[in-house]
Design an enzyme around this catalytic site. Sequence first.
Site, PDB file in Angstrom:
ATOM      1  N   LYS A  77      -7.603   2.087  17.887  1.00 34.69           N
ATOM      2  CA  LYS A  77      -8.755   1.184  17.744  1.00 34.69           C
ATOM      3  C   LYS A  77      -9.332   0.769  19.095  1.00 34.69           C
ATOM      4  O   LYS A  77     -10.292  -0.001  19.157  1.00 34.69           O
ATOM      5  CB  LYS A  77      -8.343  -0.060  16.936  1.00 34.69           C
ATOM      6  CG  LYS A  77      -7.930   0.277  15.502  1.00 34.69           C
ATOM      7  CD  LYS A  77      -7.545  -0.973  14.728  1.00 34.69           C
ATOM      8  CE  LYS A  77      -6.771  -0.624  13.483  1.00 34.69           C
ATOM      9  NZ  LYS A  77      -7.426  -0.980  12.239  1.00 34.69           N
TER      10      LYS A  77
ATOM     11  N   ASN B 113      -5.820  -9.570  -1.360  1.00 37.20           N
ATOM     12  CA  ASN B 113      -4.426  -9.585  -0.892  1.00 37.20           C
ATOM     13  C   ASN B 113      -3.966 -11.023  -0.738  1.00 37.20           C
ATOM     14  O   ASN B 113      -4.729 -11.958  -0.995  1.00 37.20           O
ATOM     15  CB  ASN B 113      -4.301  -8.793   0.411  1.00 37.20           C
ATOM     16  CG  ASN B 113      -5.206  -9.346   1.476  1.00 37.20           C
ATOM     17  OD1 ASN B 113      -5.089 -10.496   1.884  1.00 37.20           O
ATOM     18  ND2 ASN B 113      -6.164  -8.529   1.915  1.00 37.20           N
TER      19      ASN B 113
END
Length: 394
Positions: A338, A209
Amino acid sequence: MSQKIKIMLGVTGGIAAYKSAEIARLLIKNNFDVKVVMTRTAEDFITPLTFETLTNSKVYQYNTVEKENPMLHIDLARWADIILVAPATAEFLSKILHGRADDMLTTSCLAFDKKIILAPSMNKNMWENKATQENYQSLKKRSIIFFGPEFGTQACGDIGSGRMKEPEDILKDLQNIVKKKPKSFKGKKVLITAGPTVEYIDPVRYLSNRSSGMMGCEIANAFHNQGAEVILVKGPCTYKEQDEVNSIEVKSAKDMLSSVEDNISDCDIFVSVAAVSDFTASKLSKEKIKSDKGLTLELTKNIDILKIISEKYNMFSIGFAAETDELKKNALKKLKDKKISVIAANKVSFTDGIDNENNSITLYWGEGLEKILKLKNKKDLAIEFVEEISNIYN
Ligand SMILES: Cc1cc2nc3c(=O)[nH]c(=O)nc-3n(C[C@H](O)[C@H](O)[C@H](O)COP(=O)(O)O)c2cc1C
């Protein structure tokens, strides 16, 4: 009584020169000793009398001569502890970069061997012009400190970077520099991930990316500068952290996780800034895939390093969420899913956030708490980020 810090306040000919009066007032109010030095053009915008009245002291003009002291510029340079030029015009940046010395301010700067701070102020196109940007980068390499500029609406009606920082913020930054505040992460160990990861498809091709690694490296620098022992685990990127930061270079998400696990056990804080590739090739081809036909890639969801670490190790953990849409909603979901302490969310697009020198982030933590850190260059943003984390953590 402690001695006052002596500031030479340089004022140059930009539209923000009227704000220098407020800077002078705030400096005096906050116990600095101030002498003002103005360029010729600055006097088209504001009069010396304004500064004389505010500082109760003589103002030095571009051509001031004192019969009894012909070496005035040397004396001024010896007198000052810090030179703060606000506003600093594009012209002034160019002049001091090239060592020009054609008036009292530039001559005093050339004769000065201590800290110079510039608060640039100019139209966004002037600021973004390659010439100004090159001057800015070169001056930073000479350890000249920059306060701003900021992004916002400009006197000419444009919106962009180049606005001078507000006087109160300039005062705050100056106080931070002179106060030598106790380092907020002294004795703490912080592990930070940065940059992209690469996921190989075959021996020559990979998925990755656009992450430049700049935000993570600057956060590592900022934690280090606040006294933390820092370990930076970074994916392949060209951006460099300070030499004093320990760094480990990795390639894939798997490598990154294993390196993080090798080093995390005695850490106090985990900051996951890395743009870990969300997908990995389902099958790694041992041979280079032939290019004579089209290719359909099957991808698998990659490991979630942040989630694994926050679930396995009970420590203060911070995640970054780059989102193209529904920033708050997506960030809050990640904070919860998370089980992390803080999420730092930033908006990304083809032109913003990622692989870019500027960024803005919003921190979310606890039960509905949030703090916006406004758009600025990533180095300054990282310093502000670490300051805010120190408020949340301590
Ligand atoms: C109305 C007006 C406004 C200006 N504002 C700015 C400004 O905000 N920033 C800048 O870099 N130059 C600005 N300029 C151009 C500077 O005044 C010009 O470059 C000058 O030479 C700067 O000199 P100095 O840096 O020695 O003060 C402006 C000029 C005018 C006429």
